[in-house]
Design a protein around this motif. Structure first.
Motif, PDB file in Angstrom:
ATOM      1  N   GLU A  18      -5.258  -1.896  -1.515  1.00 25.83           N
ATOM      2  CA  GLU A  18      -5.880  -1.540  -0.238  1.00 25.83           C
ATOM      3  C   GLU A  18      -4.880  -1.653   0.907  1.00 25.83           C
ATOM      4  O   GLU A  18      -4.855  -0.813   1.813  1.00 25.83           O
ATOM      5  N   ALA A  19      -4.035  -2.701   0.847  1.00 23.11           N
ATOM      6  CA  ALA A  19      -3.003  -2.882   1.875  1.00 23.11           C
ATOM      7  C   ALA A  19      -2.028  -1.708   1.859  1.00 23.11           C
ATOM      8  O   ALA A  19      -1.684  -1.151   2.909  1.00 23.11           O
ATOM      9  N   ALA A  20      -1.592  -1.319   0.657  1.00 27.43           N
ATOM     10  CA  ALA A  20      -0.656  -0.192   0.525  1.00 27.43           C
ATOM     11  C   ALA A  20      -1.264   1.086   1.081  1.00 27.43           C
ATOM     12  O   ALA A  20      -0.603   1.844   1.799  1.00 27.43           O
ATOM     13  N   GLN A  21      -2.529   1.312   0.758  1.00 25.32           N
ATOM     14  CA  GLN A  21      -3.234   2.499   1.259  1.00 25.32           C
ATOM     15  C   GLN A  21      -3.303   2.486   2.790  1.00 25.32           C
ATOM     16  O   GLN A  21      -3.042   3.483   3.458  1.00 25.32           O
ATOM     17  N   TYR A  22      -3.612   1.321   3.328  1.00 25.19           N
ATOM     18  CA  TYR A  22      -3.741   1.190   4.789  1.00 25.19           C
ATOM     19  C   TYR A  22      -2.400   1.455   5.473  1.00 25.19           C
ATOM     20  O   TYR A  22      -2.325   2.206   6.459  1.00 25.19           O
ATOM     21  N   PHE A  23      -1.336   0.835   4.948  1.00 22.61           N
ATOM     22  CA  PHE A  23      -0.020   1.008   5.582  1.00 22.61           C
ATOM     23  C   PHE A  23       0.474   2.446   5.450  1.00 22.61           C
ATOM     24  O   PHE A  23       1.115   2.976   6.360  1.00 22.61           O
ATOM     25  N   THR A  24       0.182   3.074   4.318  1.00 23.97           N
ATOM     26  CA  THR A  24       0.566   4.483   4.119  1.00 23.97           C
ATOM     27  C   THR A  24      -0.096   5.362   5.179  1.00 23.97           C
ATOM     28  O   THR A  24       0.554   6.204   5.813  1.00 23.97           O
ATOM     29  N   SER A  29      -0.054   8.471  10.228  1.00 21.88           N
ATOM     30  CA  SER A  29      -0.659   8.776  11.534  1.00 21.88           C
ATOM     31  C   SER A  29       0.294   8.485  12.693  1.00 21.88           C
ATOM     32  O   SER A  29       0.160   9.047  13.770  1.00 21.88           O
ATOM     33  N   ASN A  30       1.278   7.605  12.467  1.00 24.44           N
ATOM     34  CA  ASN A  30       2.219   7.270  13.547  1.00 24.44           C
ATOM     35  C   ASN A  30       3.595   6.961  12.947  1.00 24.44           C
ATOM     36  O   ASN A  30       4.014   5.803  12.881  1.00 24.44           O
ATOM     37  N   ILE A  38       7.799  -2.097   8.683  1.00 25.90           N
ATOM     38  CA  ILE A  38       8.056  -3.524   8.443  1.00 25.90           C
ATOM     39  C   ILE A  38       6.928  -4.120   7.603  1.00 25.90           C
ATOM     40  O   ILE A  38       7.174  -4.837   6.622  1.00 25.90           O
ATOM     41  N   ASN A  39       5.693  -3.801   7.969  1.00 23.83           N
ATOM     42  CA  ASN A  39       4.559  -4.342   7.217  1.00 23.83           C
ATOM     43  C   ASN A  39       4.538  -3.835   5.780  1.00 23.83           C
ATOM     44  O   ASN A  39       4.247  -4.604   4.851  1.00 23.83           O
ATOM     45  N   PHE A  40       4.864  -2.562   5.601  1.00 20.41           N
ATOM     46  CA  PHE A  40       4.919  -2.028   4.234  1.00 20.41           C
ATOM     47  C   PHE A  40       6.071  -2.691   3.470  1.00 20.41           C
ATOM     48  O   PHE A  40       5.945  -3.034   2.290  1.00 20.41           O
ATOM     49  N   GLY A  41       7.194  -2.888   4.167  1.00 28.30           N
ATOM     50  CA  GLY A  41       8.319  -3.604   3.554  1.00 28.30           C
ATOM     51  C   GLY A  41       7.916  -5.004   3.113  1.00 28.30           C
ATOM     52  O   GLY A  41       8.275  -5.454   2.012  1.00 28.30           O
ATOM     53  N   ASN A  42       7.138  -5.697   3.954  1.00 26.01           N
ATOM     54  CA  ASN A  42       6.677  -7.045   3.601  1.00 26.01           C
ATOM     55  C   ASN A  42       5.799  -7.027   2.349  1.00 26.01           C
ATOM     56  O   ASN A  42       5.888  -7.915   1.497  1.00 26.01           O
ATOM     57  N   LEU A  43       4.952  -5.991   2.260  1.00 23.54           N
ATOM     58  CA  LEU A  43       4.098  -5.850   1.078  1.00 23.54           C
ATOM     59  C   LEU A  43       4.949  -5.620  -0.170  1.00 23.54           C
ATOM     60  O   LEU A  43       4.747  -6.259  -1.209  1.00 23.54           O
ATOM     61  N   LEU A  44       5.918  -4.724  -0.061  1.00 18.98           N
ATOM     62  CA  LEU A  44       6.789  -4.429  -1.209  1.00 18.98           C
ATOM     63  C   LEU A  44       7.625  -5.643  -1.604  1.00 18.98           C
ATOM     64  O   LEU A  44       7.842  -5.907  -2.791  1.00 18.98           O
ATOM     65  N   LEU A  45       8.075  -6.403  -0.618  1.00 19.54           N
ATOM     66  CA  LEU A  45       8.817  -7.639  -0.889  1.00 19.54           C
ATOM     67  C   LEU A  45       7.927  -8.607  -1.668  1.00 19.54           C
ATOM     68  O   LEU A  45       8.356  -9.209  -2.657  1.00 19.54           O
ATOM     69  N   HIS A  46       6.679  -8.746  -1.224  1.00 28.10           N
ATOM     70  CA  HIS A  46       5.712  -9.604  -1.904  1.00 28.10           C
ATOM     71  C   HIS A  46       5.503  -9.153  -3.350  1.00 28.10           C
ATOM     72  O   HIS A  46       5.320  -9.984  -4.255  1.00 28.10           O
ATOM     73  N   MET A  47       5.567  -7.836  -3.573  1.00 32.20           N
ATOM     74  CA  MET A  47       5.371  -7.276  -4.920  1.00 32.20           C
ATOM     75  C   MET A  47       6.673  -7.248  -5.727  1.00 32.20           C
ATOM     76  O   MET A  47       6.701  -6.744  -6.838  1.00 32.20           O
ATOM     77  N   LYS A  48       7.741  -7.784  -5.135  1.00 33.16           N
ATOM     78  CA  LYS A  48       9.071  -7.836  -5.772  1.00 33.16           C
ATOM     79  C   LYS A  48       9.662  -6.439  -6.026  1.00 33.16           C
ATOM     80  O   LYS A  48      10.490  -6.255  -6.912  1.00 33.16           O
TER      81      LYS A  48
END
Length: 222
Positions: A18-24, A29-30, A38-48
């Protein structure tokens, strides 16, 4: 609340898809807003997913060369992939660009600690500890760096503070035992090793320390 908050909330709740979908959708949109990358990067970092995280952080920096948290994110990518020199560089840049928080100082200190440059780690870990005095991890690692730099009295204080924050910290007890042993406070060392083993029965180092002391005491009694 900013429009990115729901994505961060999803991350905190472990709803990564859901987070990935939201950030995408936020990026679509912007696409000129660096915080979304940055937020998507943080998610990907969390997912290794380090390679993709790196790309997202670089995109954020391309959009905003002063985006301190993107530099911090890259520092974490390189730290996790054991590129410590690069991690150091990016943590330093995140601080220079205004990220005056405990985390970048702590992580910068850890890069030196992992490189066994204990004295060089101290000012950064000390600053992290000043900024976040209730953080157990920071307090403990600061103690380790002090101990490795042979500043044993200050290390003792740091480990004692660690125990004030987390009384069940077996490694803090173990290290206090080592310092007591160094100072020839044998009974005190044994007490700390016993406490470490009470908390963590499989603590091998504390177990070895206890055996050493019991052997020494047995020889003295004999």
């Amino acid at each position: 609340m900013s429009d990115i908050d729901p994505g961060i909330q999803y991350m905190q709740e472990g709803k990564l898809e859901e987070a990935a979908q939201y950030f995408t959708e936020a990026i679509e949109s912007n696409p000129e807003e660096p915080v979304h990358y940055i937020n998507f990067g943080n998610l990907l970092l969390h997912m290794k997913d380090y390679q993709r995280a790196e790309r997202f952080y670089h995109k954020a920096i391309e959009l905003d060369p002063k985006a301190a948290t993107a530099f911090y994110g890259l520092g974490n990518v390189y730290f996790e992939t054991e590129q410590l020199d690069k991690a150091q560089e990016y943590f330093q840049q995140s601080i220079q660009k205004g990220l005056e928080e405990a985390d970048p100082y702590f992580m910068l200190g850890m890069t030196f600690l992992y490189n066994e440059k204990y004295r060089l780690s101290l000012p950064y870990l000390q600053r992290a500890q000043e900024l976040s005095p209730q953080d157990v991890d920071i307090q403990f690692q600061y103690g380790l760096a002090l101990a490795q730099s042979q500043q044993l009295e200050q290390a003792r204080e740091a480990f004692e503070h660690t125990l004030q924050l987390e009384p069940q910290h077996s490694d803090a007890h173990y290290n206090l035992g080592v310092i007591a042993l160094h100072d020839e406070e044998i009974r005190q060392a044994l007490e700390h090793f016993n406490l470490a083993l009470e908390i963590q029965p499989d603590h091998l180092l504390a177990g070895n320390g206890k055996k050493q002391i019991e052997k020494m005491l047995g020889e003295q009694d004999g």
